[in-house]
Design a protein around this motif. Structure first.
Motif: not given
Length: 103
Positions: A49-52
């Motif tokens: 969902e939010e790799p970073a």
């Protein structure tokens, strides 16, 4: 859309076994193993969902909540999996954790 039924079945079975386990078994490591699995599945979901994003860790809600925590984490992940290989990998993680937990 990928069929995640094998994952949901495996995690439902693990959760049922945890709920049926005596408190002594939970204290000897079954709950800790379940929490580790829940955290691993939640991290996997977050990476999709939010790799970073900065990694977040699922809190320890106590040994009697471990079954619910693996269910939530696995069902969240199941919504995002895109291949049969990913489902297989997730099922293997669940089965490995269940065996380590001894339930």
């Amino acid at each position: 859309m990928v069929d995640t039924t094998p994952l949901t079945r495996a995690v439902d079975h693990f959760a049922d076994r945890l709920r049926a386990a005596p408190q002594s078994r939970l204290q000897r490591g079954a709950a800790a193993e379940a929490l580790a699995l829940a955290r691993q599945l939640a991290r996997w979901t977050q990476n999709i969902e939010e790799p970073a994003a900065e990694p977040r860790e699922m809190p320890d809600a106590g040994m009697f909540a471990a079954a619910d925590q693996i269910l939530v984490a696995a069902h969240d992940l199941a919504l995002l999996l895109e291949s049969e290989d990913q489902v297989t990998e997730a099922v293997e993680l669940v089965e490995e954790a269940r065996k380590k937990a001894g339930v």
